[in-house]
Each structure stands twice: as structure tokens, then as C-alpha cells.
Scaffold this active site. Structure first.
Site, PDB file in Angstrom:
ATOM      1  N   LYS A 137      -6.417 -43.525  42.969  1.00  0.00           N
ATOM      2  CA  LYS A 137      -7.276 -43.953  41.871  1.00  0.00           C
ATOM      3  C   LYS A 137      -8.678 -44.225  42.440  1.00  0.00           C
ATOM      4  O   LYS A 137      -8.816 -44.704  43.568  1.00  0.00           O
ATOM      5  CB  LYS A 137      -6.689 -45.234  41.260  1.00  0.00           C
ATOM      6  CG  LYS A 137      -7.413 -45.764  40.034  1.00  0.00           C
ATOM      7  CD  LYS A 137      -6.719 -47.038  39.566  1.00  0.00           C
ATOM      8  CE  LYS A 137      -7.315 -47.564  38.264  1.00  0.00           C
ATOM      9  NZ  LYS A 137      -6.619 -48.802  37.816  1.00  0.00           N
ATOM     10  N   LEU A 195     -12.507 -50.209  33.937  1.00  0.00           N
ATOM     11  CA  LEU A 195     -11.066 -50.316  34.241  1.00  0.00           C
ATOM     12  C   LEU A 195     -10.272 -50.957  33.113  1.00  0.00           C
ATOM     13  O   LEU A 195      -9.045 -50.838  33.080  1.00  0.00           O
ATOM     14  CB  LEU A 195     -10.809 -51.126  35.527  1.00  0.00           C
ATOM     15  CG  LEU A 195     -11.474 -50.647  36.811  1.00  0.00           C
ATOM     16  CD1 LEU A 195     -11.118 -51.592  37.957  1.00  0.00           C
ATOM     17  CD2 LEU A 195     -11.041 -49.229  37.153  1.00  0.00           C
ATOM     18  N   SER A 221      -5.411 -47.983  33.191  1.00  0.00           N
ATOM     19  CA  SER A 221      -6.619 -47.380  33.718  1.00  0.00           C
ATOM     20  C   SER A 221      -6.361 -46.363  34.843  1.00  0.00           C
ATOM     21  O   SER A 221      -7.281 -45.618  35.214  1.00  0.00           O
ATOM     22  CB  SER A 221      -7.562 -48.470  34.252  1.00  0.00           C
ATOM     23  OG  SER A 221      -6.986 -49.207  35.305  1.00  0.00           O
ATOM     24  N   ILE A 242      -4.018 -54.649  36.305  1.00  0.00           N
ATOM     25  CA  ILE A 242      -4.341 -56.017  35.903  1.00  0.00           C
ATOM     26  C   ILE A 242      -3.934 -56.272  34.450  1.00  0.00           C
ATOM     27  O   ILE A 242      -3.938 -57.399  33.989  1.00  0.00           O
ATOM     28  CB  ILE A 242      -5.838 -56.333  36.105  1.00  0.00           C
ATOM     29  CG1 ILE A 242      -6.089 -57.838  36.060  1.00  0.00           C
ATOM     30  CG2 ILE A 242      -6.705 -55.589  35.084  1.00  0.00           C
ATOM     31  CD1 ILE A 242      -7.489 -58.264  36.440  1.00  0.00           C
ATOM     32  N   GLY A 243      -3.567 -55.198  33.738  1.00  0.00           N
ATOM     33  CA  GLY A 243      -3.133 -55.374  32.358  1.00  0.00           C
ATOM     34  C   GLY A 243      -2.184 -54.282  31.899  1.00  0.00           C
ATOM     35  O   GLY A 243      -1.939 -54.119  30.717  1.00  0.00           O
ATOM     36  N   GLY A 244      -1.690 -53.514  32.887  1.00  0.00           N
ATOM     37  CA  GLY A 244      -0.770 -52.425  32.571  1.00  0.00           C
ATOM     38  C   GLY A 244      -1.187 -51.108  33.201  1.00  0.00           C
ATOM     39  O   GLY A 244      -0.625 -50.052  32.887  1.00  0.00           O
ATOM     40  N   SER A 245      -2.133 -51.159  34.118  1.00  0.00           N
ATOM     41  CA  SER A 245      -2.829 -49.943  34.543  1.00  0.00           C
ATOM     42  C   SER A 245      -2.054 -48.970  35.413  1.00  0.00           C
ATOM     43  O   SER A 245      -2.479 -47.823  35.561  1.00  0.00           O
ATOM     44  CB  SER A 245      -4.133 -50.319  35.250  1.00  0.00           C
ATOM     45  OG  SER A 245      -5.028 -50.911  34.351  1.00  0.00           O
TER      46      SER A 245
END
Length: 569
Positions: A137, A195, A221, A242-245
Site C-alpha cells: 500500500k 486514507l 483504504s 484504522i477503520g476497516g482498511s
């Protein structure tokens, strides 16, 4: 004295796109007719992308990470052969799917030659990742290569505003570790501006769509990672979450992922949004075309003892015993094995805020049926309402008032992409007292969730892990990702998570339920966005969630569930 002209951000982005394309060897370029054909194709995976490859390329890229490392280690394949096949496939994937930010194929092939020379001279590999191409990434710093992180203002460097004199000289710790293990690095994959979006869009390359169904998003992301692996341009990649990336792109693209607890792997010298926000920190994770690839990545990186160089990492080596304790509870087909306890798994059917679309519900039922058929226990999971955790988590993601984001936008003058303009308008940051109050609310939620989990032992066996949706939809229609709580809640809890593919949306089976009564306005909006025809063929995955620092356990459970699903089919 003449003042140097400021290059418009649009021109800088266009020059970057052209530069990336120019780095693809001419022999691997597609002609305009082939590109037009790809634009009109619903599914780019499998047979479609194979038409641009040689049979030897297809033979190599069809193998997963473990197969490739074993073949290289037994001299059945060379690092150069494998690297060439994946570089070529990644080049084609980018041309038809727009999934790469950086290509450094020449550097990768030179590295592969050096590895082959080492093997020829010493009769052994450098390490467990010897010759394996690993995609990244575009947050990870590789010497000599840009890290744009989706910002136009970062083009030409890899540190943004931090220290221009060190441009292209910095290397992320996990990159150092991967190279020491024998990995070959060859490309960086696309991600969204900031992101902080469940899709992959930025002002440099535009949008990355879903290779399985170009009507849909590849997620975010780490969306470029998911898309590249769906096209078999990689078998193993490194992302962040950090939130599902790493979970969203895995589910949306029909692959596997592992989100560890943040302090398990090194984040040192990795680019990030609002890096000073450490209450709910981002974590390095892996995406792979196989469960074995995830295990290989975790086992290998932990063998380098990352905590020695990164004090933020907790000193926990790979725990073979934890993995073995889970594996011995089932046979090769995932069936519960006596005299061991079967798995006991909770299943979250809905978070009671936004219910899942028909394909996701069918995916949950498929997993539950497969596990029960294999002799395992499944119980309903009704934890404290996730809306509380969602609210707290989002508050921390926006705590600085988007000042970090705008500092990077200001480097080039680029605007926020339309999807983010409302969420990340510049505003005053949270006060210290507000931040402390939210911290306490988060801690209270963690404690309540843990208490609920502990209460599941009232029948003599505690729940091992939880099955839940990754999102309330399969790979989403662009612009219609309305509810991210299914993944964000787990970031607040810092739990260990694996994502596994389950099925694909089927327009003939996953029909609209005319009796469905929306829970609220947001649920109504989400349910109305479901169109069986558009979603047809979209991958469906589920999250398997364990508690903090239980990465080995959740990998073992994911292996059992995957085996049970295969036997069930």
C-alpha cells in the site's frame, strides 16, 4: 528576479500518471483496442486478464504464497521467473484497473537476480520470503521510490512536509524486515486521498474499481491491494487499517486479510494521516490470496523481533502453541475433532443500526450452516450497541479538525475529493477536555464489550470468536457506502480480525425482501441502494473477530472455517 511558476496540481497529477505508465516495459503495454475492451468488461479477473499473459505466467501467478516460496526453495522456480510473472501481471492489472501508484519493476528484477545468485552460491534461501513478490500500500517508504499516500503535494518525495532533504532516503521498518526475509518489492498500490474512505479515489489516478464487477468499488483504504490480488498481480500485500482498511478490500475483492492489534507489528516510519492520534491507532496488516499467505507473513515478520527496533511494538513472538491449540480442535475438513471442544462462535446478524443486504445475510447463513454441519457451536451475538463505539471512534479520526489533511492538500493546492468535502472541512480541533471525555467513553465501551464476551462462558465454554459482516453490503456501488460501523467498532476495541471470502452475490438468489422494514432513515437509504442486477457477481466476505493480541488464534479459526466452508460446498 524571475519567480518560478507554480505548477497546477492537475498538471502534476497528469505527469505522475504518465511517468508511472512509462515505467511499464513496452512489451507489456496494451493497445487502445485492448484498453477499450477492458472498459466494457464487467469482470476483469480470471479468463479476461489471462488473455494478456503467457501460459507460463498464468501457471506461476495461479500459485499462492506458500506454494511459490516452496517452489523457489526447491529450485523448481527461480526468483527472476516469479518476479517477472508478477511484474507483468501487475503491469496489465494497472492498465485495465488503475490500481497502482508506483512501479519499480527494474529494481525488483535486479533484486531477484541477486537472490538467485545467493541461492546458487549457498544452496539455501535468504529467508522464508526468499523471492516472493510482495506488493505495498502506498504508505510504506521504499528507498528511491515516491510515497504519495494519494496526495498530489507528495509527488516527487516520500515524506511530505516533514523533511524534504531526506526524500527517498527513508525506509519503513517493516520494509527493512521484509527485505531481510528475502522478499521482492515491486509496486505500490492505490489508496484514497486521506486514507479515511471505504473506497479508493484520489486526485492523482482517479478511482480504482472492483475487478470482479466494474459497477462496484474495490473498497478502501487498501483498495489497490485488494484489486491487484483479485487480478492475481500479487499473492501477498502489506496494508494498514484504522477503520476497516485491510478488511473492506479483502471482503470486496474475494481475498483474505489479517488485522492485528496495533502494537503487534511495526508502524515505525510509515506515512499516516494525523499520525499524532494514537488513542485508536492504525495498524499494519496483511492481505493475501490465501490463509497460508497471512500466516507466512505474520510468522516471518515476527521472527525479526520488531519490538527491538520499534519500542511501540509489544514483545510477543509468533506463538506456535496458540495456533496448534486451535488447529487440533478440527480435522483437515474443518470438522470438530474429539476429544477436543468444538469451536464456539458468536454470530452478529445485524448491528441494529443498518441491516445487511441479502447477499451478506446469505453469506452469514452459509458460514453458520457450514460450521454447524462440521460439529461446531454457533450462538447469537448481541453485544453493547455498536453505535456508541462508532461515534467515539469517528470523533478521534476527526479530532484534529482535519488540520493534518489540509496541510498536505495545501502543498499542491488540490481540493478534497467530493466524497470527503463534507466530512473533512477544516474546523477547530477537539479540546483536551472533550478528548479526555471521549477516551473515558471508549474505555467504558471496551469494558462493557469485554464483560459481555466473558458472560458467554455461563454454559461452561466461552465464545472463541465472532462472525460478523464486514459491511452491510457486498462490494459497494461507488458513492453508496453509508455505514462503516461494522469495521470501525473493532478498531475501537483493538481486536484481532481475519477476513475470509464466502460467496458471491447472485441476482437469482439474493432477491429483495418486500417485507423488510427499515430500522431507521439510514437503514432505509442503504436497503434502497441494493440492486440485485448491479451487485451480481460481487464477492462477499465475513469478519472473524477474536480479542486483543489473538492473531494466532484467529488465523487458526479462519483456517478451520475456510476448510468447513469448502467441505460444505
Amino acid at each position: 528576479m524571475r519567480v518560478p511558476a507554480v505548477v497546477p496540481w492537475e498538471a502534476r497529477a497528469a505527469a505522475k500518471r504518465a511517468s508511472t505508465l512509462a515505467r511499464i516495459p513496452q512489451a507489456w503495454r496494451l493497445d487502445p483496442a485492448q484498453l477499450d475492451e477492458a472498459k466494457g468488461q464487467r469482470d476483469l479477473t480470471g479468463a479476461f486478464i489471462h488473455r494478456f499473459l503467457q501460459s507460463r505466467d498464468i501457471e506461476i501467478i495461479s500459485q499462492d504464497s506458500l506454494e511459490l516460496t516452496r517452489a523457489i526453495g526447491s529450485a523448481k522456480l527461480t526468483a527472476v521467473e516469479v518476479t517477472t510473472a508478477f511484474c507483468k501481471t501487475a503491469a496489465v492489472a494497472h492498465q485495465i484497473n488503475n490500481c497502482l501508484h508506483e512501479v519499480f519493476f527494474e529494481q525488483a528484477l535486479e533484486r531477484a537476480k541477486q537472490l538467485d545468485a545467493y541461492f546458487a552460491e549457498n544452496g539455501k534461501t535468504v529467508g522464508p520470503l526468499h523471492g516472493l513478490p510482495i506488493s505495498l500500500k502506498d504508505q510504506f517508504h521504499v528507498k528511491g521510490v515516491d510515497t504519495s499516500m494519494g496526495y498530489v503535494g507528495w509527488i516527487g518525495s516520500n515524506l511530505g512536509i516533514k523533511d524534504p532533504s531526506q526524500a527517498h532516503q527513508v525506509e519503513s521498518q517493516i520494509i527493512t524486515e521484509l527485505l531481510s526475509l528475502g522478499a521482492v518489492l515491486y509496486c505500490k498500490t492505490s489508496l484514497p486521498q486521506t486514507l479515511l474512505l471505504g473506497e479508493t479515489k484520489n486526485n492523482i489516478i482517479g478511482q480504482t474499481l472492483n475487478p470482479h464487477n466494474q459497477n462496484l468499488s474495490c473498497g478502501g483504504s487498501s483498495g489497490g491491494e485488494g484489486a491487484l490480488q483479485a487480478l492475481r498481480g500479487s499473492t501477498l500485500g502489506v496494508g494498514t487499517d484504522i477503520g476497516g482498511s485491510v478488511r473492506i478490500p479483502a471482503a470486496f475483492n474475494g481475498i483474505f486479510s489479517l488485522k492485528p492489534t496495533p502494537e503487534r507489528l511495526s508502524y515505525r516510519q510509515v506515512a499516516n494521516t494525523n499520525p499524532g492520534q494514537n488513542t485508536y491507532r492504525s495498524t499494519v496488516g496483511f492481505l493475501s490470496t490465501s490463509i497460508g499467505g497471512l500466516e507466512l507473513a505474520l510468522r516471518s515478520t515476527l521472527s525479526r523481533k520488531p519490538w527491538i527496533s520499534d519500542p511501540a511494538v509489544v514483545p510477543i513472538p509468533f506463538r506456535e502453541d496458540e495456533l496448534s491449540l486451535v488447529r487440533e480442535r478440527a480435522d483437515a475438513n474443518g470438522r470438530a475433532r474429539e476429544p477436543y471442544l468444538p469451536l464456539k462462535l458468536g454470530v452478529l446478524w445485524t448491528d441494529k443500526k443498518v441491516g445487511p443486504h441479502p447477499p451478506v445475510l446469505r453469506g452469514l447463513h452459509t458460514v453458520v450452516n457450514a460450521l454447524r454441519e462440521a460439529g461446531h457451536r454457533v450462538v447469537d451475538w448481541e453485544p453493547p450497541l455498536q453505535a456508541t463505539a462508532k461515534r467515539v471512534h469517528v470523533s478521534f479520526l476527526k479530532a484534529d479538525g482535519a488540520h493534518d489533511i489540509h496541510s498536505h492538500l495545501n502543498l499542491s493546492g488540490e481540493p478534497l475529493i467530493p466524497d470527503l468535502q463534507e466530512a473533512f472541512q477544516l474546523r477547530p480541533p477537539l479540546s483536551l477536555l472533550e478528548t479526555q471525555d471521549l477516551t473515558l467513553q471508549g474505555l467504558e465501551y471496551e469494558a462493557a464489550y469485554s464483560d459481555y464476551w466473558n458472560s458467554t462462558s455461563n454454559d461452561g465454554q466461552i465464545v472463541d470468536a465472532v462472525i460478523m459482516p464486514v459491511a452491510p453490503h457486498a462490494a459497494v456501488i461507488p458513492g453508496k457506502y453509508y455505514h462503516t460501523a461494522y469495521t470501525e467498532v473493532i478498531n475501537l476495541l483493538n481486536y484481532s480480525v481475519a477476513v475470509i471470502p464466502v460467496t458471491k452475490a447472485n441476482k437469482d438468489i439474493d432477491v429483495v425482501d418486500p417485507s423488510y422494514q427499515p430500522l431507521n432513515g439510514l437503514d432505509k437509504k442503504n436497503s434502497e441502494a441494493y440492486d440485485p442486477e448491479i451487485y451480481d457477481g460481487a464477492p462477499v466476505g465475513v469478519q472473524l473477530v477474536a480479542r486483543k493480541f489473538e492473531e494466532e488464534k484467529i488465523l487458526g479459526i479462519a483456517q478451520i472455517v475456510t476448510a468447513a466452508l469448502k467441505a460444505h460446498r
